[in-house]
Scaffold this motif. Structure first.
Motif, mmCIF file in Angstrom:
data_model
loop_
_atom_site.group_PDB
_atom_site.id
_atom_site.type_symbol
_atom_site.label_atom_id
_atom_site.label_comp_id
_atom_site.label_asym_id
_atom_site.label_seq_id
_atom_site.Cartn_x
_atom_site.Cartn_y
_atom_site.Cartn_z
ATOM 1 N N LYS A 220 0.852 -1.191 0.000
ATOM 2 C CA LYS A 220 0.000 0.000 0.000
ATOM 3 C C LYS A 220 0.887 1.239 0.000
ATOM 4 O O LYS A 220 2.064 1.169 0.345
ATOM 5 C CB LYS A 220 -0.888 0.004 1.246
ATOM 6 C CG LYS A 220 -1.915 -1.122 1.252
ATOM 7 C CD LYS A 220 -3.317 -0.575 1.304
ATOM 8 C CE LYS A 220 -4.321 -1.687 1.130
ATOM 9 N NZ LYS A 220 -5.593 -1.368 1.755
ATOM 10 N N TYR A 221 0.261 2.344 -0.414
ATOM 11 C CA TYR A 221 1.008 3.608 -0.461
ATOM 12 C C TYR A 221 0.321 4.636 0.417
ATOM 13 O O TYR A 221 -0.889 4.571 0.636
ATOM 14 C CB TYR A 221 1.059 4.139 -1.903
ATOM 15 C CG TYR A 221 1.752 3.187 -2.852
ATOM 16 C CD1 TYR A 221 3.139 3.212 -2.983
ATOM 17 C CD2 TYR A 221 1.020 2.258 -3.588
ATOM 18 C CE1 TYR A 221 3.779 2.325 -3.833
ATOM 19 C CE2 TYR A 221 1.650 1.373 -4.439
ATOM 20 C CZ TYR A 221 3.034 1.410 -4.562
ATOM 21 O OH TYR A 221 3.668 0.543 -5.395
ATOM 22 N N THR A 222 1.094 5.594 0.908
ATOM 23 C CA THR A 222 0.481 6.740 1.591
ATOM 24 C C THR A 222 -0.259 7.545 0.533
ATOM 25 O O THR A 222 -0.018 7.366 -0.667
ATOM 26 C CB THR A 222 1.557 7.599 2.280
ATOM 27 O OG1 THR A 222 2.545 7.945 1.300
ATOM 28 C CG2 THR A 222 2.228 6.835 3.411
ATOM 29 N N THR B 12 -0.878 4.643 6.182
ATOM 30 C CA THR B 12 -1.552 3.664 5.319
ATOM 31 C C THR B 12 -2.378 2.777 6.228
ATOM 32 O O THR B 12 -2.118 2.695 7.426
ATOM 33 C CB THR B 12 -0.552 2.752 4.570
ATOM 34 O OG1 THR B 12 0.251 2.087 5.529
ATOM 35 C CG2 THR B 12 0.281 3.511 3.578
#
Ligand SMILES: [Cu+2]
Length: 322
Positions: free
Chosen positions: A165-167, A259
């Motif tokens: 996942k990404y910010t 995240t």
């Protein structure tokens, strides 16, 4: 197009239709169901002559965790659906008139023609009774189906670990995995995570500060501030309760970057109270069956004997007369 081809097309369309209907039906089964229990006419009568076979019909209902049960009062008296143990007919005969509620659920009084619903999210065996007529007993058996793969909180399969996942602005890539993937209550879960720079795909510098938070059913149940070692970190946690959970990696590198991930925690089958409930029938069915054997059995035997005698006896007599 000729007629035969049209007919073939028709049957093909029909097969496709049936296939999709079945697929949709089986899909629906994967979700929570609504089940109904009827309080039948005569349920308030503690004596054998009541027309109710059981106080609650069916007296024992097996459902899946997440299902909703609706009790419909089809009697002409006010009743309740209260978790706990009612009294047996023997106790009633001895003058006991109160059951023992355990506080899990209680409908309060509800009138004829009205209903009351409760959603079961805990696995186990739950007895209930009517506080007004405590000889009325029933039980709900709630089982949990534990999938052999991990899902997110919405039930979608997680196909690959670690989860990437990404910010929000793609500043940081956060990879998270947990072992075992399917989380059961009472088992130690190991969380392992790493932070990367999504542009260069290289690890963030060591000792990146972060906060690891676990939220279950809207409540924060774990939170720790720490810093990575060699761009990663790990944490242990034991879940006490089943239900959807969120894992948050917040305040990454002392910023507002964060995240989040989600999954479901299942009740450990070894901790579920396994019991086969026995509910007394409203009517003494054992007695009526005995009565049936005594009063219906012999006449049937006699009738069969007469029929055989009439058929074969006749032939025998004819043979003798020849
Ligand atoms: Cu009642």
């Amino acid at each position: 197009m000729d007629e035969k081809l049209l007919q073939k097309l028709d049957s093909l369309l029909f097969i496709i239709f049936v296939f999709f209907s079945l697929a949709m039906f089986s899909n629906n089964n994967a979700y929570a169901e609504n089940r109904t229990i009827t309080i039948p006419l005569g349920a308030s009568n503690p004596h054998f002559e009541t027309e109710a076979k059981f106080w609650y019909e069916p007296p024992v209902l097996t459902i899946n965790s997440g299902d909703t049960v609706t009790w419909l009062n089809s009697d002409n008296e006010i009743h309740t659906v209260t978790s706990g143990k009612g009294i047996s007919r023997e106790e009633f005969a001895q003058g006991t008139m109160t059951g023992t509620s355990d506080g899990y659920f209680d409908s309060g009084s509800f009138n004829p023609g009205h209903s009351w619903s409760f959603t079961f999210d805990k696995a186990g065996t739950f007895y209930y009774f009517c506080t007004i007529h405590p000889w009325m007993n029933g039980a709900i058996v709630v089982s949990t189906t534990i999938p052999d793969y991990a899902t997110d909180a919405q039930g979608n399969e997680i196909e690959k670990f670690p989860i990437v996942k990404y910010t929000q602005g793609k500043e940081v890539e956060a990879d998270l995995t947990w072992e075992p993937h399917v989380i059961l209550t009472g088992e130690q879960i190991t969380f392992i995570f790493n932070f990367y720079n999504p542009i260069t795909s290289s690890s963030l510098m060591s000792s990146t500060p972060y906060r690891f938070v676990i939220v279950q059913n809207g409540t924060e149940i774990f939170s720790v501030d720490d810093a990575t070692q060699y761009s990663g970190g790990y944490k242990y946690f034991v879940f006490e309760n089943p239900g959807p959970v969120e894992f948050k990696l917040e305040k990454i590198d002392n910023t507002n970057l964060s995240t989040q991930f989600s999954t479901l925690v299942f009740e450990n089958p070894s901790k579920i109270k396994q019991e086969t409930p026995i509910i007394q029938p409203a009517r003494n069915l054992a007695l009526s069956q005995a009565v049936q054997i005594v009063f219906i059995g012999p006449p049937i035997a006699i009738a069969i004997f007469i029929i055989i005698w009439a058929k074969w006896g006749d032939k025998l007599r004819k043979k003798k007369s020849h």
